[in-house]
Design an enzyme around this catalytic site. Structure first.
Site, PDB file in Angstrom:
ATOM      1  N   GLY A 112       0.796  -1.223   0.000  1.00 41.75           N
ATOM      2  CA  GLY A 112       0.000   0.000   0.000  1.00 41.75           C
ATOM      3  C   GLY A 112       0.825   1.268   0.000  1.00 41.75           C
ATOM      4  N   GLN A 114       7.515  -9.879   7.852  1.00 44.21           N
ATOM      5  CA  GLN A 114       8.738  -9.484   7.151  1.00 44.21           C
ATOM      6  C   GLN A 114       9.411  -8.284   7.805  1.00 44.21           C
ATOM      7  OE1 GLN A 114       6.420  -8.721   3.435  1.00 44.21           O
ATOM      8  NE2 GLN A 114       7.804  -7.016   3.145  1.00 44.21           N
ATOM      9  N   HIS A 153       4.106   1.368  -8.263  1.00 40.22           N
ATOM     10  CA  HIS A 153       3.114   0.301  -8.112  1.00 40.22           C
ATOM     11  C   HIS A 153       2.167   0.283  -9.316  1.00 40.22           C
ATOM     12  CE1 HIS A 153       3.856   1.091  -3.638  1.00 40.22           C
ATOM     13  NE2 HIS A 153       4.117  -0.196  -3.748  1.00 40.22           N
TER      14      HIS A 153
HETATM   15  P1  AMP Z   1       5.881  -2.634  -1.683  1.00 38.04           P
HETATM   16  O1  AMP Z   1       4.518  -2.029  -1.572  1.00 38.04           O
HETATM   17  O2  AMP Z   1       6.985  -1.670  -1.404  1.00 38.04           O
HETATM   18  O3  AMP Z   1       6.003  -3.942  -0.949  1.00 38.04           O
HETATM   19  O4  AMP Z   1       6.074  -2.996  -3.222  1.00 38.04           O
HETATM   20  C1  AMP Z   1       5.143  -3.785  -3.907  1.00 38.04           C
HETATM   21  C2  AMP Z   1       5.697  -4.099  -5.282  1.00 38.04           C
HETATM   22  O5  AMP Z   1       5.947  -2.885  -5.975  1.00 38.04           O
HETATM   23  C3  AMP Z   1       7.035  -4.852  -5.240  1.00 38.04           C
HETATM   24  O6  AMP Z   1       7.060  -5.816  -6.269  1.00 38.04           O
HETATM   25  C4  AMP Z   1       8.034  -3.754  -5.489  1.00 38.04           C
HETATM   26  O7  AMP Z   1       9.235  -4.209  -6.079  1.00 38.04           O
HETATM   27  C5  AMP Z   1       7.263  -2.875  -6.455  1.00 38.04           C
HETATM   28  N1  AMP Z   1       7.801  -1.510  -6.466  1.00 38.04           N
HETATM   29  C6  AMP Z   1       8.062  -0.712  -5.398  1.00 38.04           C
HETATM   30  N2  AMP Z   1       8.614   0.447  -5.791  1.00 38.04           N
HETATM   31  C7  AMP Z   1       8.711   0.379  -7.150  1.00 38.04           C
HETATM   32  C8  AMP Z   1       9.212   1.260  -8.156  1.00 38.04           C
HETATM   33  N3  AMP Z   1       9.726   2.457  -7.842  1.00 38.04           N
HETATM   34  N4  AMP Z   1       9.173   0.865  -9.439  1.00 38.04           N
HETATM   35  C9  AMP Z   1       8.659  -0.356  -9.772  1.00 38.04           C
HETATM   36  N5  AMP Z   1       8.158  -1.231  -8.863  1.00 38.04           N
HETATM   37  C10 AMP Z   1       8.184  -0.875  -7.576  1.00 38.04           C
END
Ligand code: AMP
Length: 288
Positions: A31, A64, A37
């Site tokens: 989120g 985690q 995202h």
């Molecule tokens: P998180 O909400 O941070 O757990 O991220 C969820 C998904 O979004 C994961 O697969 C991350 O690698 C991806 N994600 C987070 N930041 C970025 C970004 N700047 N560019 C591309 N994907 C992202």
């Protein structure tokens, strides 16, 4: 856009969609969504087509986070996330609760985890020793809730994507795993929910992660035989140290597929780093 909180409801919904021939695309997140995202959501849509079902989950996964980490203060804004998902054409927003994801955990009765034992050892896994056990466990559980045909992860968390890809292969999940490129701010800072923690002064210094990766790329491209990993890491560590509020957690040069550290850094070698900017821990990576 449907909002689903119960695991049983989620499973029945995708089973029905599947029976009617729709492909399921899945983007798991914690989120506080941003354009990074949403680029994964767009990729999921491309993969499953207009008739497919795109599911985004938002779940801040307690297993985690180490007890010393930012679980309690992890940024949340469900109203805004909901709007972004609706605008992006997400079909289902899945918001499971802790009680349903980890039944009995509060009373100490939850006892099943998924552990990847190789790719999860270095870098993030060395600094955050229980992190990947939490990631693989929650992702396996989310896969069992959403039953996707295809899942999209971000290259921003390169090691995480590698660990999940290995888990998918090792546990025979019938899921296509896609890794989409890192989305960046105009000045190169990788978009991250944790960027919200940064003060204006820290935000300026945070570009050091990207600057270091750009410099590494330039150094490697200039040399015909590559550069020694040790001296490259020293040079880059100095750049980080030059920022008053930055503290390097690790920097590693490794094979992009196996994650094994290399002695000589060449074109195609991967570099990843983690840096504290004040109290905020940021990560980034790039292939050189
Ligand atoms: P998180 O909400 O941070 O757990 O991220 C969820 C998904 O979004 C994961 O697969 C991350 O690698 C991806 N994600 C987070 N930041 C970025 C970004 N700047 N560019 C591309 N994907 C992202």
């Amino acid at each position: 856009m449907k909002i689903v909180e119960k695991i049983g409801v989620m499973q029945r919904l995708v089973q029905r969609a599947r029976k009617s021939g729709r492909r399921i695309g899945f983007v798991p997140t914690m989120g506080y969504l941003h354009a990074g995202h949403m680029s994964l959501v767009a990729e999921a849509r491309r993969r499953v087509g207009a008739k497919g079902l795109v599911v985004v989950s938002i779940y801040v996964n307690p297993t985690q986070f180490a007890p010393t980490e930012d679980l309690e203060k992890y940024p949340r804004n469900l109203e805004r996330d909901r709007r972004l998902c609706r605008t992006a054409g997400v079909d289902v927003l899945f918001l499971p609760s802790d009680a349903d994801m980890y039944p009995g955990r509060a009373a100490g009765h939850y006892s099943t985890y998924v552990v990847e034992e190789c790719l999860s050892q270095g870098m993030e896994g060395a600094c955050r020793t229980t992190h990947f056990r939490g990631v693989t466990t929650v992702v396996a559980k989310l896969f069992n809730c959403v039953l996707p045909d295809v899942t999209v992860f971000g290259a921003k968390d390169w090691q995480q994507a590698a660990v999940v890809r290995r888990m998918v292969a090792d546990l025979n999940f019938p899921i296509e795993m896609v890794v989409a490129p890192t989305h960046r701010e105009a000045d190169g800072l990788a978009m991250s929910s944790r960027n919200a923690y940064l003060s204006a002064q820290e935000r300026r210094q945070a570009t050091v992660l990207w600057r270091v990766l750009v410099e590494a790329r330039a150094l490697v491209r200039r040399s015909a035989n590559g550069v020694a990993a040790g001296s490259l890491k020293k040079t880059l560590a100095k750049r980080v140290a030059a920022e008053p509020d930055a503290r390097l957690d690790y920097i590693e040069c490794f094979d992009t597929g196996t994650l094994v550290p290399v002695g000589r850094v060449r074109r195609g070698t991967h570099v990843a780093l983690a840096v504290y900017i004040g109290k905020t821990r940021l990560i980034d990576n790039a292939v050189l």
